[in-house]
Design a protein around this motif. Structure first.
Motif, PDB file in Angstrom:
ATOM      1  N   GLY A  62       0.779  -1.231   0.000  1.00 55.72           N
ATOM      2  CA  GLY A  62       0.000   0.000   0.000  1.00 55.72           C
ATOM      3  C   GLY A  62       0.809   1.278   0.000  1.00 55.72           C
ATOM      4  N   GLU A  63       2.131   1.174  -0.125  1.00 54.61           N
ATOM      5  CA  GLU A  63       2.957   2.388  -0.121  1.00 54.61           C
ATOM      6  C   GLU A  63       3.739   2.514  -1.422  1.00 54.61           C
ATOM      7  OE1 GLU A  63       5.116   3.084   3.495  1.00 54.61           O
ATOM      8  OE2 GLU A  63       6.435   4.541   2.535  1.00 54.61           O
ATOM      9  N   LEU A  64       3.661   3.667  -2.035  1.00 52.76           N
ATOM     10  CA  LEU A  64       4.411   3.915  -3.266  1.00 52.76           C
ATOM     11  C   LEU A  64       5.898   3.985  -2.914  1.00 52.76           C
ATOM     12  CD1 LEU A  64       3.513   6.343  -6.124  1.00 52.76           C
ATOM     13  CD2 LEU A  64       5.820   6.350  -5.183  1.00 52.76           C
ATOM     14  N   VAL A  65       6.648   3.043  -3.469  1.00 54.21           N
ATOM     15  CA  VAL A  65       8.074   2.967  -3.144  1.00 54.21           C
ATOM     16  C   VAL A  65       8.881   3.804  -4.133  1.00 54.21           C
ATOM     17  CG1 VAL A  65      10.039   1.392  -2.913  1.00 54.21           C
ATOM     18  CG2 VAL A  65       7.755   0.651  -2.192  1.00 54.21           C
ATOM     19  N   ASP A  66       8.559   3.684  -5.418  1.00 51.58           N
ATOM     20  CA  ASP A  66       9.332   4.426  -6.415  1.00 51.58           C
ATOM     21  C   ASP A  66       8.590   4.472  -7.746  1.00 51.58           C
ATOM     22  OD1 ASP A  66      11.398   5.939  -7.313  1.00 51.58           O
ATOM     23  OD2 ASP A  66      12.890   4.346  -7.308  1.00 51.58           O
ATOM     24  N   MET A  67       9.094   5.323  -8.624  1.00 54.39           N
ATOM     25  CA  MET A  67       8.637   5.341 -10.016  1.00 54.39           C
ATOM     26  C   MET A  67       9.856   5.223 -10.904  1.00 54.39           C
ATOM     27  SD  MET A  67       5.556   8.065 -10.395  1.00 54.39           S
ATOM     28  CE  MET A  67       4.440   7.025 -11.301  1.00 54.39           C
ATOM     29  N   GLU A  68       9.639   4.627 -12.059  1.00 57.83           N
ATOM     30  CA  GLU A  68      10.741   4.531 -13.027  1.00 57.83           C
ATOM     31  C   GLU A  68      10.353   5.291 -14.286  1.00 57.83           C
ATOM     32  OE1 GLU A  68      11.621   0.389 -13.607  1.00 57.83           O
ATOM     33  OE2 GLU A  68      12.190   0.116 -11.509  1.00 57.83           O
ATOM     34  N   PHE A  69      11.371   5.860 -14.925  1.00 56.95           N
ATOM     35  CA  PHE A  69      11.175   6.643 -16.147  1.00 56.95           C
ATOM     36  C   PHE A  69      12.018   6.041 -17.272  1.00 56.95           C
ATOM     37  CE2 PHE A  69       9.064  10.524 -14.599  1.00 56.95           C
ATOM     38  CZ  PHE A  69       9.144  10.319 -13.231  1.00 56.95           C
TER      39      PHE A  69
ATOM     40  N   ILE B 137      -3.367   4.185  -1.521  1.00 54.55           N
ATOM     41  CA  ILE B 137      -1.931   4.044  -1.796  1.00 54.55           C
ATOM     42  C   ILE B 137      -1.290   5.292  -1.197  1.00 54.55           C
ATOM     43  CG2 ILE B 137      -0.115   3.812  -3.551  1.00 54.55           C
ATOM     44  CD1 ILE B 137      -2.134   1.527  -3.704  1.00 54.55           C
ATOM     45  N   VAL B 138      -0.355   5.100  -0.289  1.00 58.91           N
ATOM     46  CA  VAL B 138       0.238   6.260   0.388  1.00 58.91           C
ATOM     47  C   VAL B 138       1.666   6.474  -0.098  1.00 58.91           C
ATOM     48  CG1 VAL B 138      -1.167   5.917   2.463  1.00 58.91           C
ATOM     49  CG2 VAL B 138       1.099   4.854   2.310  1.00 58.91           C
ATOM     50  N   ASN B 139       2.230   7.633   0.246  1.00 62.14           N
ATOM     51  CA  ASN B 139       3.633   7.860  -0.119  1.00 62.14           C
ATOM     52  C   ASN B 139       4.528   7.968   1.114  1.00 62.14           C
ATOM     53  OD1 ASN B 139       3.150  10.390   0.904  1.00 62.14           O
ATOM     54  ND2 ASN B 139       3.716  11.518  -0.948  1.00 62.14           N
ATOM     55  N   SER B 140       3.944   7.664   2.300  1.00 62.24           N
ATOM     56  CA  SER B 140       4.761   7.721   3.516  1.00 62.24           C
ATOM     57  C   SER B 140       4.085   6.887   4.603  1.00 62.24           C
ATOM     58  CB  SER B 140       4.898   9.164   4.007  1.00 62.24           C
ATOM     59  OG  SER B 140       3.642   9.630   4.471  1.00 62.24           O
ATOM     60  N   SER B 141       4.893   6.398   5.522  1.00 60.78           N
ATOM     61  CA  SER B 141       4.346   5.599   6.624  1.00 60.78           C
ATOM     62  C   SER B 141       3.484   6.479   7.525  1.00 60.78           C
ATOM     63  CB  SER B 141       5.473   4.940   7.421  1.00 60.78           C
ATOM     64  OG  SER B 141       6.421   5.910   7.744  1.00 60.78           O
ATOM     65  N   GLU B 142       3.826   7.765   7.590  1.00 62.31           N
ATOM     66  CA  GLU B 142       3.054   8.721   8.396  1.00 62.31           C
ATOM     67  C   GLU B 142       1.596   8.754   7.909  1.00 62.31           C
ATOM     68  OE1 GLU B 142       4.695  12.664   7.994  1.00 62.31           O
ATOM     69  OE2 GLU B 142       2.843  13.615   8.677  1.00 62.31           O
ATOM     70  N   MET B 143       1.433   8.791   6.584  1.00 61.11           N
ATOM     71  CA  MET B 143       0.085   8.842   6.014  1.00 61.11           C
ATOM     72  C   MET B 143      -0.642   7.521   6.259  1.00 61.11           C
ATOM     73  SD  MET B 143      -1.409  11.331   4.525  1.00 61.11           S
ATOM     74  CE  MET B 143      -2.906  11.720   3.659  1.00 61.11           C
ATOM     75  N   SER B 170      -0.643   8.557  -9.322  1.00 63.50           N
ATOM     76  CA  SER B 170       0.603   7.963  -8.808  1.00 63.50           C
ATOM     77  C   SER B 170       1.764   8.938  -8.996  1.00 63.50           C
ATOM     78  CB  SER B 170       0.919   6.650  -9.529  1.00 63.50           C
ATOM     79  OG  SER B 170       0.009   5.656  -9.156  1.00 63.50           O
ATOM     80  N   TYR B 171       1.761   9.592 -10.168  1.00 64.67           N
ATOM     81  CA  TYR B 171       2.830  10.557 -10.461  1.00 64.67           C
ATOM     82  C   TYR B 171       2.763  11.721  -9.461  1.00 64.67           C
ATOM     83  CZ  TYR B 171       6.150  12.791 -13.747  1.00 64.67           C
ATOM     84  OH  TYR B 171       7.252  13.352 -14.339  1.00 64.67           O
ATOM     85  N   LEU B 172       1.547  12.160  -9.129  1.00 65.14           N
ATOM     86  CA  LEU B 172       1.379  13.233  -8.144  1.00 65.14           C
ATOM     87  C   LEU B 172       1.913  12.789  -6.782  1.00 65.14           C
ATOM     88  CD1 LEU B 172       0.212  15.987  -7.202  1.00 65.14           C
ATOM     89  CD2 LEU B 172      -1.983  14.845  -6.883  1.00 65.14           C
ATOM     90  N   LEU B 173       1.587  11.548  -6.427  1.00 64.77           N
ATOM     91  CA  LEU B 173       2.029  11.003  -5.135  1.00 64.77           C
ATOM     92  C   LEU B 173       3.557  10.982  -5.048  1.00 64.77           C
ATOM     93  CD1 LEU B 173      -0.043   9.870  -3.089  1.00 64.77           C
ATOM     94  CD2 LEU B 173       0.722   7.586  -3.682  1.00 64.77           C
ATOM     95  N   TRP B 174       4.181  10.543  -6.139  1.00 68.78           N
ATOM     96  CA  TRP B 174       5.643  10.463  -6.200  1.00 68.78           C
ATOM     97  C   TRP B 174       6.269  11.856  -6.105  1.00 68.78           C
ATOM     98  CZ3 TRP B 174       9.253  12.125  -9.943  1.00 68.78           C
ATOM     99  CH2 TRP B 174      10.536  11.547  -9.856  1.00 68.78           C
ATOM    100  N   ILE B 181       5.898  15.869   1.155  1.00 66.52           N
ATOM    101  CA  ILE B 181       4.504  16.113   1.548  1.00 66.52           C
ATOM    102  C   ILE B 181       3.787  14.755   1.641  1.00 66.52           C
ATOM    103  CG2 ILE B 181       2.371  17.364   1.020  1.00 66.52           C
ATOM    104  CD1 ILE B 181       3.989  19.070  -0.960  1.00 66.52           C
ATOM    105  N   PRO B 182       3.265  14.392   2.805  1.00 67.91           N
ATOM    106  CA  PRO B 182       2.506  13.137   2.906  1.00 67.91           C
ATOM    107  C   PRO B 182       1.270  13.202   2.012  1.00 67.91           C
ATOM    108  CG  PRO B 182       2.991  14.051   5.080  1.00 67.91           C
ATOM    109  CD  PRO B 182       3.335  15.106   4.083  1.00 67.91           C
ATOM    110  N   ALA B 183       1.050  12.114   1.279  1.00 67.70           N
ATOM    111  CA  ALA B 183      -0.083  12.127   0.343  1.00 67.70           C
ATOM    112  C   ALA B 183      -0.647  10.719   0.212  1.00 67.70           C
ATOM    113  CB  ALA B 183       0.358  12.647  -1.025  1.00 67.70           C
ATOM    114  N   VAL B 184      -1.901  10.675  -0.201  1.00 68.98           N
ATOM    115  CA  VAL B 184      -2.559   9.373  -0.408  1.00 68.98           C
ATOM    116  C   VAL B 184      -3.421   9.443  -1.666  1.00 68.98           C
ATOM    117  CG1 VAL B 184      -4.501  10.021   1.119  1.00 68.98           C
ATOM    118  CG2 VAL B 184      -4.086   7.612   0.628  1.00 68.98           C
TER     119      VAL B 184
END
Lengths: 305, 275
Positions: A62-69, B137-143, B170-174, B181-184
């Motif tokens: 459930g956590e976005l780890v990375d993106m690839e380009f 889908i989160v971008n940090s454990s805090e979120m 997803s691109y925004l989240l990254w 910035i914590p985001a979901v």
């Protein structure tokens, strides 16, 4: 728009060979084969975010780890004869859903590639791609070469299995090279850097297919290694070319008789043209290509009467 | 690529530690835009900034939809009272990284946004009669920790398959992650046969979440009425076509549909509800 340098080796009069994806991925496969066979090391890359949409997201628990380009990397190797820098672009920076690069971003990328070339002292650049030609897939592809300066014409005439635009029937020295494989030639010309685009022939009836054509890559590689004066192991690309021909021949056997006959006429035309013995008229060739084109536009189905 | 500012701010909002909610107009079922429009309408958000379209959208004429010429919109709205910022936009066609950074510049530098909630629909082989899930889908454990009390599914493993591209959310989240910035991303799986229609049940699921998360106190009963109305209309179709009802029942039990069956279900529901 940035270039990230990984190492900055001292190179002596290096040559840059660049390629991006295109029809049959002819140039990209050739330059990648060169990278592998030369064990070239990465020296720099163009930061992708200003040019490309990402091609992969990685999510874990459930956590976005990375993106690839898509990558745009520079590699180098020193050889006995000369130092070589290779550039491989995984995608062309297309705008508005186009396949080939065009516009401001394309020109910006071409100039970043030239910035790296000049930083390392390159005075010669090769790009590589595909030349769509009325040939049969069993025939040996030729290489079409286009320089960005008149003074390179004589040199090209000494390359094996290579023709200039003016050698190609009906072209009168005219043509165009789409996308960055062509644009880099123009951008280099503006900076006074010699550049030559090396294009391997691909049969006209395969240009719309989404698979590679290693037979075209093989002849590009042969010309490049000869021009650079370097030795390269061609075993892998030879195997790929043979496998591709076997697969195309199997596909060919499944084609309707009428189309096979048309393609066979194309085969004769190829041999006749290469041996300069004539044997097929321009009108015949046009008819063959029209029939083949119609067949593939019908999704490979026989015409219903 | 351009040195020109990408956005225009009409008034400086007065906020404390706001959250940003984003949605795209082109979302499946129109979910992103319709959920955001609902919040704007119910809570009296006012427009205060926009991303300029040059360089992000093709300037080659206009699209006509429902007899009216359209033009790309990328606007920010604010509710000082609820300490919330909203961004609703068409999806940019090029220069996405610069676009998303322009959104985050307004959010972070001009509003002091501390969290981002990007909403969207996920096309799913589910029936319209089934409860809607909310997937995060989160971008940090805090979120992730923050979302725990809200009953959101948050254990997805995923990698974009070859030949496909990640979503703009997803691109925004990254991009937000890169800026700390914590985001979901909040995804609501929607029935595939409602994709070009409306899904009030999905909208209610999203708005329920925001209602609780931000103590908005919105009365969502009007959405229950919309759900009942849509169910009633589809029920009329079932009366006329037991075959279509059978397909929906199969989806309810998790039984797959043949390609022909799934295409027929989508076609018939689309035609019937658009009458």
């Amino acid at each position: 728009m940035e270039i990230r340098f990984i190492k900055e080796p001292e190179l002596v009069d290096p040559v840059l060979v660049a390629s991006w994806p295109g029809i049959g991925n002819i140039g990209l496969i050739a330059v990648d084969a060169l990278r592998r066979t030369m064990h070239a090391e990465e020296i720099a890359c163009i930061e992708p975010v200003d040019f490309f949409y990402p091609n992969k997201v990685i999510i874990r628990d459930g956590e976005l780890v990375d993106m690839e380009f898509p990558t745009s990397g520079f590699y180098y190797q020193r050889t006995d004869k000369r130092d070589v820098i290779l550039f491989l672009g995984e995608e062309q920076p297309a705008e508005g859903g186009r396949i080939y690069a065009e516009g401001g971003k394309a020109y910006a990328m071409a100039n970043l590639v030239l910035d790296v070339a000049q930083k390392f002292g390159c005075r010669r650049i090769y790009t590589s791609g595909a030349a769509v030609a009325p040939i049969h897939h069993t025939a040996k592809s030729r290489v079409w070469a286009v320089p960005n300066s008149q003074r390179l014409l004589d040199e090209i005439k000494h390359y094996d299995n290579t023709v200039l635009m003016s050698d190609i029937e009906g072209r009168g020295g005219q043509g165009n090279i789409t996308g960055l494989n062509g644009l880099l030639l123009g951008a280099a010309r503006r900076r006074g850097i010699d550049a030559i685009c090396i294009m391997g022939e691909i049969p006209v009836y395969l240009q719309g297919f989404p698979f590679p054509y290693p037979k075209g890559s093989k002849v590009v590689l042969e010309v490049l290694t000869s021009a650079l004066g370097i030795r390269a192991d061609l075993e892998t690309i030879n195997q790929l070319a043979e496998q591709s021909e076997r697969e195309l021949s199997a596909l060919y056997e499944r084609l309707p008789q009428e189309i096979r006959e048309q393609l066979d006429r194309l085969k004769q035309a190829t041999v006749a043209a290469q041996e300069s013995t004539g044997g097929i008229t321009e009108e015949d060739k046009k008819k063959i290509l029209e029939d083949i084109d119609k067949f593939f536009k019908r999704g490979g189905r026989e015409e219903q009467h | 690529m351009s040195a020109e500012p990408s956005f225009r701010i009409y008034e400086k909002p007065n906020l404390d530690r706001p959250a940003l909610i984003t949605g795209w107009i082109e979302d499946a079922c129109g979910l992103g835009a319709s959920s955001i429009d609902y919040l704007i309408r119910k809570l009296g958000f006012r427009e205060f900034a926009e991303i300029m379209p040059e360089g992000f959208f093709p300037m080659a004429g206009v699209v006509v939809a429902d007899d009216v010429a359209q033009f790309p919109d990328s606007k920010f709205y604010v509710s000082d009272e609820h300490d919330l910022v909203i961004f609703k936009s068409n999806t940019p066609r090029t220069d996405w990284h610069r676009f998303l950074n322009a959104v985050l510049d307004v959010a972070q530098k001009d509003c002091g946004v501390k969290q981002i909630y990007a909403v969207g629909a996920m096309i799913s082989y589910t029936a319209h009669t089934m409860p809607r899930l909310l997937v995060s889908i989160v971008n940090s454990s805090e979120m992730k920790e923050m979302l725990e009390p809200f009953g959101v599914m948050g254990n997805t493993d995923y990698e974009t398959p070859p030949g496909q591209k990640p979503t703009l959310n997803s691109y925004l989240l990254w991009t937000a992650k890169k800026r700390g910035i914590p985001a979901v991303n909040l995804w609501v799986p929607v029935p595939y046969y409602l994709v070009s229609l409306d899904d009030p049940r999905a909208r209610k699921r999203l708005l329920d979440f925001f209602n609780v998360r931000f103590s908005l106190g919105i009365d969502l009963r009007d959405l229950d009425a919309e759900v009942m109305e849509q169910n009633g209309k589809i029920g009329q179709l079932f009366q006329k076509s037991p075959e279509i009802e059978g397909y929906v029942r199969k989806l309810e039990t998790g039984e797959g549909l043949e390609t022909e069956e799934s295409e027929k279900l989508a076609r018939e529901i689309d035609e019937f509800l658009k009458k």
